[in-house]
Every structure is written in C-alpha cells, then in structure tokens.
Design an enzyme around this catalytic site. Structure first.
Site, PDB file in Angstrom:
ATOM      1  N   SER A   1     -55.022  11.989 -57.922  1.00 19.06           N
ATOM      2  CA  SER A   1     -55.720  10.675 -58.641  1.00 19.06           C
ATOM      3  C   SER A   1     -55.326  11.297 -60.318  1.00 19.06           C
ATOM      4  CB  SER A   1     -56.937  11.454 -58.287  1.00 19.06           C
ATOM      5  OG  SER A   1     -58.527  10.028 -58.720  1.00 19.06           O
TER       6      SER A   1
ATOM      7  N   ASP B   1     -55.772   3.351 -50.080  1.00 19.61           N
ATOM      8  CA  ASP B   1     -56.576   3.693 -50.423  1.00 19.61           C
ATOM      9  C   ASP B   1     -57.281   2.599 -51.617  1.00 19.61           C
ATOM     10  OD1 ASP B   1     -57.572   5.039 -53.175  1.00 19.61           O
ATOM     11  OD2 ASP B   1     -55.954   6.579 -53.708  1.00 19.61           O
TER      12      ASP B   1
ATOM     13  N   HIS C   1     -57.748   7.669 -49.748  1.00 20.10           N
ATOM     14  CA  HIS C   1     -57.536   8.734 -51.524  1.00 20.10           C
ATOM     15  C   HIS C   1     -56.910   9.944 -50.978  1.00 20.10           C
ATOM     16  CE1 HIS C   1     -57.696   8.758 -55.263  1.00 20.10           C
ATOM     17  NE2 HIS C   1     -58.274   9.039 -55.341  1.00 20.10           N
TER      18      HIS C   1
END
Length: 610
Positions: free
Chosen positions: A215, A331, A362
């Site tokens: 991320s 995601d 994710h």
C-alpha cells in the site's frame, strides 16, 4: 639448518591452516536453487544488532531553516561487527510506523450533495504519536535477516521521529528514501541524534538495496526508484498507489477508494501526520490548507498540475531498478490499474520486470520464492536466471494465492479486443453481441444512489440501471487486459456520475461467495470530461456526448453456464458523490460499445456463445 627450515615451513602452513579454518567458520550467506537460505548464525534474534539514527536530506519542508532528517532503524547480524561482514539491505519506509489518527465523525468529506456543489468543511484531527526507540518496525526482519540481509526501516517525512512535513506524494517523499539509500552508499550523512553532529557510517553495507512494502509502504519504493538513486537495485511494491489522482479520482470524476467513502488526499494527510507537534501548525498551513486546498479540486475532479506532481508515471524516466510488481485484481481500494500502468511503462523502458496478480483484495505479496529469487539476483549478484523467468504470474480463480500460473506476459499475448454491441431491453436484460444491429434506439435510466450496484445487478428489472448480457457461455471464456467502454449519452442535468460494472450472472448471493463469482471489473467517469480528464464543461441537457474510458485491468476465466453482463448506471453509493435521486441518463444503443479483451479472440468468443 634443515630442521629450522622445516620448522619454519610447518609454522607457515599451520598458520595458513588456522586462517583457512577461521575463514570457513565465518558466517556467510548461503544459496540453494537460486535462493538465499536461512543461516543459523544469522538466525538468533538475541545476537542481532539494532540501532537507530537520523539521515540528513536535501530539503526543508517544516520551515525551520534546517535540512530535514529522517529517522532510520537498522537490524543486522552481529557478524557485521564481529567478522567485518558486509551485506545488502532490504529497506521499507512508511508513514504509518508511529500511529495514525482515529476515525471520528466528520473526518471524511460528506458526499451527500449535488455534483459541483461546494462542500462543507470537514473535521480536522491530530495524531498521537506512538512507538519507541530504537525500533521503528519489526516488519521484514524475521524474513530477511536470517537469509543474509540487513533490514532498514525509516519513517517518512513528518511522521514519527522523522522531521519535515507529510505531502502525500510530494517530491520530499521521493527524496527522503533516496537520502537513506545515499547514506547506505556513503554519499549522505547519518547522525546519532536528530539535531546533533555525531555521525554514523554504514560500514556494514554493500551499497546494494532492495525495497518492498504494501500500500503506502509499496508506493515509497517506486517513489525512491523514480529518482534514479544509485544503489537501489530492485523493488517489490505490493498494491502500491502510483498516482494520487487515480486513487481519489477517475476519469474526471470525484471517486473515493473502496471502503473509504469521502476520503481525499487531505484526509490522508491528517491521518498520517504523526511528526513533531511543534511543527504541525506550519505544516498544516503550508501543505494541507494551502497546497492541497488549492490543488485537489473536489468540485470538477479534473487532472491538474497538483495531481500531475503526485503521479509517479510522470517521473519514471530516471528509474533503473528492477521491478517485481504485485497486486490483486479485486483490490477496490488501491485499484489494479496502479500496478498495471507502472509495469507497462517499466517494460517499455527496457527494465527487468515481472508482475504477479492474484484474485483477491488489497495487499498480498508474491510467493516468498519469487521475492527471494528477485533479491538474491539483484542484491547478492547470484546468477539464478530470474531475469529469464516468465514476466507474468497470475493466480487462477480457485488456486492457492501462493501458486500462480506463469504466462508469457500480461495482458495475455493471445488476448484480442472484440467489440460488443448493445441490443434494446436494458431495463431487464438487453443483448450484448459481437454483431451490430441498427436502429436499436435509446434507453434511459434514472439515478438513485440509495440503491447499491450489487442490488442493481441482481434485479430482474429496474429503471435505475441498464443491463446487457451475452448468451449463456457454453465454454469457459478467458478475459485478460483492459476492457474499454464507449458510451454515448445525454443527461437531464449539467452534471452526472457514470458508473459501469462488468458482471458475471446469475449473481452468487450465497454467504462466502468469492468476489470473482460476481464482479469481473468496474469503471467510473465524469461525462463532463468527455474531451479530456483535464477539461470539464457542463453538459447541455438532452445533448448527446461520447465518453471513452478503460475499466480496471483484469485476468479472469468466466466459467461456462454464466452470462457476462454490462451494467450501466449513474451514482455508485460505494464510491461516488451521492446527489439526490432523479437525474436521467439516456444511452444511445447504436453508438455505445464494449471492447472485451478475450484470450483466443473472435474464435474463442464464438465457440463460447454458440
């Protein structure tokens, strides 16, 4: 005399033998089948050396007249002290290590308003910093230190004990990890304290660095790589945000990341701003309340200089690092286009690249073996042939996430775009066909954000969406790449949301159903940006405009027995601004098409729908 000579020779041989034994006893990295192995001498956590320091950067973003220093933590085997061992580095940087703001009422923007309407101010929050010295984070350590690496962490600017201001994609967030890599190569200064002059040298570093993270922590390796810093040999970004415009906007539309309705770049700034409390007023005034306020533009959603400066695709020219990219096709937070666009650009630049996609949400790094081979080759210099491995690794729908299937590339080289046309009947289910039919006319939907896309897809009939489906598949159909949509529409109002879902029907509503059972891919756009994402203009009611955009990249095998459905609707209550119901969108069926990337092209489609 002869005895003296013999004794001398014996003594020399004995010393050589002792030296040889000593050398053999020294702990060194071990490699088998092209992968770094766990070395017992590196595996005792009590023997690890852990210390922290501050690396001086080339910028001052907190306005105190001094170059900002980044807080850095090091974890290394004791042999880097006792035996003079030098090792490569696995490096992760993050804005999250010192904690984040809690979610409070009003933190996110209120999305319940008409399009183009000025929004009410949201609630500002402060982060309470957490964490202790000298440990910034324990991530990566148990994986890589026993395998013969040093692990380095740093807090990004304006977070934790790092100085400066968070900018959420600004240039300082690229230059900060560059400075740390420069320090690891002897080109920048490290200090024992944030303000002192006692220096620290990375005498244990080979200078070869690999970065990874997930991320935001996956964004920073790419940010560092775009500086072209010498010594950054390889990066493994996992679900990275590669453009803050693409994270908070979509084709001119103000669109939230999945699960965070109403979040925007200034919200993320507040969320991560855990740095020095005495500098926060200046940082807030200069970054959040000036630069972001003036540039983010929640009214039009247009792409502008502010967003262009936070789009790493625009900054890739200096990049030399080998790239192993990882992402999930489902995601809906950091969407799969983020990895796709960078992978394609790096490939076009001739850089060593691989991409790993799975069918989940994710996060989700590549299998350990893939990462190990990548770092073993590019950081330790072992010729394991990883650069000749397949470029694309796709986890098939029912497979273990750690058992991907190898492909020549992504998108699948055998995929061809097939143009599909609409047939009337969209309130129930009109036709989606490769054979164009003339004079299909127009069909109208009525916006209603109180109804979810999931409910619309399952409705047997609805005036709030239009649905067009292929015949039932008699064979599995493999889609790989970017589906492209061209919608010719008219709006009853000067502004409207446009949402498009590609779905697999009948919908599996059972508990525990996989997302791949239902949603193939999605996309959103602002019809006001029909000319360009940088230019919007109010729509003239009843005038038709053509809007072209890509849906999110995908690689999915749709099983026989299913229908592929194209669903067109307006406001998506999981992602968009939510105006009052009632806006009408009229679709010109003859001038609206879907291009679907099908492995095997026309022949495969004809076989699957015969």
């Amino acid at each position: 005399m002869k005895q003296h000579v013999q004794w001398f020779v014996y003594s020399i041989l004995s010393l050589f033998s002792i030296s040889l034994v000593s050398a053999q006893e020294k702990a060194i990295p071990v490699f088998e089948n092209g992968e770094a192995q766990i070395v017992e001498a590196f595996n005792n956590t009590k023997d690890w050396i852990r210390h922290d320091l501050w690396v001086e950067t080339t910028f001052d973003t907190d306005g105190d007249g001094k170059m900002d220093r980044m807080h850095v933590a090091v974890t290394r085997p004791k042999q880097t002290d006792t035996e003079g061992l030098k090792l490569p580095i696995v490096y992760e940087s993050s804005p999250y290590y010192a904690g984040v703001a809690g979610e409070v009422d009003g933190l996110f923007w209120n999305v319940n308003h008409e399009l183009g309407e000025e929004e009410k101010p949201r609630t500002k929050v402060e982060v309470k910093r957490t964490g202790e010295r000298p440990i910034i984070s324990n991530s990566q350590i148990r994986t890589w230190v026993p395998r013969g690496y040093i692990v380095v962490h740093s807090s990004s600017p304006g977070t934790g004990l790092s100085q400066g201001a968070p900018t959420v994609g600004g240039i300082n967030e690229s230059l900060a990890p560059k400075a740390v890599i420069d320090w690891l190569n002897g080109r920048a200064k490290g200090y024992t304290t944030p303000d002192g002059n006692e220096t620290v040298e990375a005498f244990w570093s080979t200078g070869k660095v690999g970065m990874t993270g997930t991320s935001y922590n996956g964004t920073i390796p790419l940010a560092a790589a775009t500086t072209g810093v010498e010594g950054l040999e390889a990066i493994i970004p996992v679900a990275p945000n590669t453009s803050y415009y693409h994270y908070y906007r979509s084709n001119g539309l103000v669109r939230s990341p999945g699960g965070y309705l109403g979040e925007d770049i200034d919200v993320l700034y507040d969320f991560i701003h855990s740095g020095d409390e005495s500098k926060r007023a200046y940082n807030n005034r200069t970054v959040r309340d000036t630069e972001m306020k003036n540039g983010m533009d929640r009214v039009t959603g247009d792409y502008n200089d502010f967003w262009a400066g936070r789009d790493y695709l625009n900054q890739m020219k200096p990049m030399t690092a080998a790239l192993l990219m990882s992402h999930g096709f489902n995601d809906w937070n950091v969407m799969p286009e983020h990895s796709y666009r960078i992978y394609q650009a790096a490939k076009d630049m001739g850089l060593p690249v691989q991409i790993y996609y799975h069918q989940f949400g994710h996060g989700g790094p590549p299998p350990m073996s893939m990462m190990n081979r990548w770092f073993t080759h590019y950081l330790h210099g072992v010729n394991n042939g990883v650069e000749n491995d397949a470029k694309a690794w796709i986890v098939r729908e029912n497979d273990d996430r750690l058992k991907p299937t190898a492909y020549e590339d992504y998108p699948n080289p055998d995929a061809k775009h097939i143009t599909l046309h609409l047939g009337k009947g969209g309130k129930t289910a009109g036709r989606l066909t490769p054979i164009p039919a003339k004079k299909q006319g127009q069909e109208t939907l009525v916006d209603d954000a109180t109804v979810s896309g999931i409910d619309l897809a399952q409705a047997s009939e609805s005036k709030k969406r239009l649905l067009y489906t292929l015949p039932t598949l008699t064979e599995d159909l493999h889609i790989s790449g970017l589906a492209k949509i061209s919608v010719t529409l008219a709006s009853s109002k000067p502004a409207a949301n446009l949402s498009v879902w590609l779905v697999s029907l009948p919908w599996n509503g059972e508990k525990g159903a996989k997302i791949t059972d239902n949603i193939i891919t999605r996309g959103w756009a602002d019809p006001q940006n029909h000319k360009s994402i940088s230019e919007s203009e109010p729509l003239k009611p009843s005038k038709f405009y053509t809007v072209n955009f890509d849906l999110q990249p995908d690689d999915q095998v749709i099983p026989k027995g299913q229908h592929i459905g194209l669903m067109i609707f307006s406001s998506d209550n999981q992602y968009t601004i939510l105006p009052k119901p009632g806006t009408e969108l009229t679709i010109d069926l003859d001038k609206t098409t879907l291009q679907l990337p099908i492995v095997g092209g026309k022949d495969a489609l004809e076989k699957a729908i015969k």
